[in-house]
Design an enzyme around this catalytic site. Structure first.
Site, PDB file in Angstrom:
ATOM      1  N   ASP A  99       5.164  -1.193  -5.251  1.00  0.00           N
ATOM      2  CA  ASP A  99       4.461  -2.123  -4.382  1.00  0.00           C
ATOM      3  C   ASP A  99       4.869  -1.881  -2.933  1.00  0.00           C
ATOM      4  OD1 ASP A  99       6.884  -3.395  -3.988  1.00  0.00           O
ATOM      5  OD2 ASP A  99       6.444  -5.076  -5.292  1.00  0.00           O
ATOM      6  N   GLU A 134      -0.207  -6.519  -3.861  1.00  0.00           N
ATOM      7  CA  GLU A 134       0.194  -5.231  -3.302  1.00  0.00           C
ATOM      8  C   GLU A 134       0.856  -4.345  -4.347  1.00  0.00           C
ATOM      9  OE1 GLU A 134       3.762  -7.950  -2.469  1.00  0.00           O
ATOM     10  OE2 GLU A 134       1.626  -8.085  -2.862  1.00  0.00           O
TER      11      GLU A 134
END
Length: 521
Positions: A395, A438
């Site tokens: 991420d 994300e």
């Protein structure tokens, strides 16, 4: 003068037409079934040969990787006999890839050998495989030859270089061709029945494997299939073999070794049941021929039947295999045929739209990556197929700050920027997913933990080294890597391991790659 009446003319025309139709149908069915059986057998044999060639290619690749890893241990052993013996014993026992394993120095002397029963430790080995390995100093798969122990074998070797790139010799493993070996076990899974069998040849047309073990080592000349496959081609062919028996053969090459795999079945075995089947068809057609005279009485039924079937099919277009069901309807006159064609076209358009909707259902609309639903479907499929793979979970570091500073619209552009890099860095067959916010995940089929970790590090450096145009600065990612081997852990455990490794990377300062092995240690 006696003349035929209309009824008799219709009956005569009906009977004559029925006889011609039945004769034509019988002949066409015979020819169609014959060609279909041949085509199906050729296709099946080619598919199995390709599958077996891929399996052999994967095995040889794995064997060479094992030798490559062992070569590093040989350098560290510093010619210590006990350590070298441990290396070759471990290599033979842990994979069962080889019948024997050797470490040989630059003078061709055996420094370590297993099994010990070979009694060649300290001897100079003058076999063709050893000489070739010493001469070429690169990873090799030898052609079959008779060893110093009198066995017909294949020798797979890998050179040993020290830290100064000085050549120290090689480590290699043998695969016996006339005795039980992993290669025989791999190829021998083919079910030999109904005159179907498989064989493998090397570049010199020599048989490496054959169901008749006494033919192993024989050179087969004048066989067009063997000539095609050892030239690197794949396909299928009908031919007469070296014993002048008509065969249906499928073949595929093994590029790593230059071998060829051939799966074939005799033509007689393929067509053996067809003649009896045609007699059965004739027997069951005869009563129908007698009943055909009643066709005139039931013509209305024959006219309405196709329309009735098409109407019933139109009510059930959402059921599986409707396309084949509609295509199988005997629409024997123009209007019914046109209606059937219209239904098939409409169904094809509907299926096309449904396929598009299905793709949209598993795709993340922002990045174009596979979403969590598509990722889970792939994991389920790979688990069912027992296909090993690696997971890279990552991420974006401090992504919340990007949203807080630049706004969510710019944050979306950053996500698209990262997704673009991930797609460009992935291989064909890799699956790139956005699993939420994300967070991203890469699924790498047939990739071990070390290779996956290297791929993650390359991706990390690539993204960190590029300025994101939306924010005018580089973004960094943290990575967690794990691998799944069938039978050792569940899919959930592997993804959890990757998640823990990702958490460890973030805890250690972000912008780095951690793997499950590091966490476990």
């Amino acid at each position: 003068m006696w003349k035929l009446n209309l009824r008799q003319l219709i009956l005569l025309l009906t009977v004559s037409t029925a006889m011609l139709v039945l004769a034509n149908t019988f002949y066409t069915s015979h020819q169609t079934q014959r060609e279909l059986l041949i085509a199906q057998t050729l296709e099946t044999n080619q598919a199995y040969a390709a599958k077996m060639a891929n399996s052999i290619e994967d095995f040889l690749s794995a064997a060479q990787q094992q030798l490559a890893f062992a070569a590093k241990d040989v350098v560290l052993a510093e010619q210590d006999p006990a350590k070298l013996e441990h290396i070759v014993t471990r290599l033979k026992q842990q994979t069962d890839s080889f019948n024997s394993v050797w470490v040989i120095n630059t003078q061709g002397t055996a420094l370590a050998v297993t099994p010990k029963a070979l009694d060649l430790l300290g001897n100079k080995i003058d076999s063709p495989g050893a000489k070739q390995a010493l001469r070429e100093r690169k990873p090799l798969i030898s052609t079959p030859y008779v060893s110093v122990t009198g066995r017909l074998l294949i020798f797979i070797s890998h050179p040993v270089f020290d830290a100064k790139d000085e050549y120290l010799g090689f480590i290699g493993g043998t695969i016996y061709l006339h005795e039980e070996s992993i290669l025989q076990s791999l190829i021998g899974r083919h079910y030999h029945s109904n005159e179907a069998y498989i064989y493998v040849v090397d570049q010199s047309s020599k048989l490496i494997y054959h169901q008749e073990s006494e033919r192993v080592g024989e050179i087969v000349l004048g066989n067009p299939v063997i000539e095609q496959v050892i030239s690197g081609q794949s396909g299928s062919m009908q031919l007469n073999n070296s014993q002048n028996i008509a065969m249906l053969a499928g073949y595929a090459s093994v590029p790593r070794a230059g071998w060829g795999v051939v799966t074939q079945r005799t033509l007689n075995a393929t067509l053996s049941g067809m003649n009896q089947q045609m007699l059965s068809v004739a027997k069951y057609s005869f009563p129908f021929f007698l009943l055909i005279m009643f066709v005139v009485w039931v013509m209305s039924k024959w006219i309405s039947r196709p329309l009735w079937q098409l109407a019933r099919s139109a009510e059930s277009l959402d059921k599986p295999n409707m396309n084949a069901q509609i295509a199988s309807i005997h629409a024997w006159y123009f209007e019914a045929s046109q209606l059937r064609r219209a239904l098939l076209r409409g169904l094809a358009g509907l299926n096309k739209k449904m396929g598009k909707l299905s793709m949209e259902n598993i795709t993340d609309p922002l990045t174009g990556l596979i979403n969590r639903r598509g990722m889970q479907a792939t994991l389920n499929e790979w688990e069912a197929e027992r296909q090993p793979f690696s997971v890279i979970m990552c991420d974006i570091d401090h992504f919340k700050q990007v949203n807080d500073t630049f706004g969510h619209a710019i944050g979306d552009q950053v996500l698209q920027f990262v997704a673009k890099h991930m797609l460009e860095s992935s291989r064909e067959g890799d699956l790139v997913c956005r699993v939420g916010g994300e967070e991203f995940m890469l699924l790498l089929p047939h990739t071990d933990l070390n290779l996956a970790k290297s791929a993650a590090e390359r991706l990390r450096l690539r993204i960190a080294g590029d300025v994101c145009p939306s924010i005018g600065q580089a973004v960094t990612l943290s990575f967690g890597v794990s691998s799944w081997i069938p039978g050792q852990a569940s899919i959930t455990e592997v993804t959890n391991s990757a998640d823990l490794a990702l958490y460890s990377a973030k805890k250690a300062g972000r912008n780095r790659v951690h793997d499950s092995a590091t966490i476990a240690s």
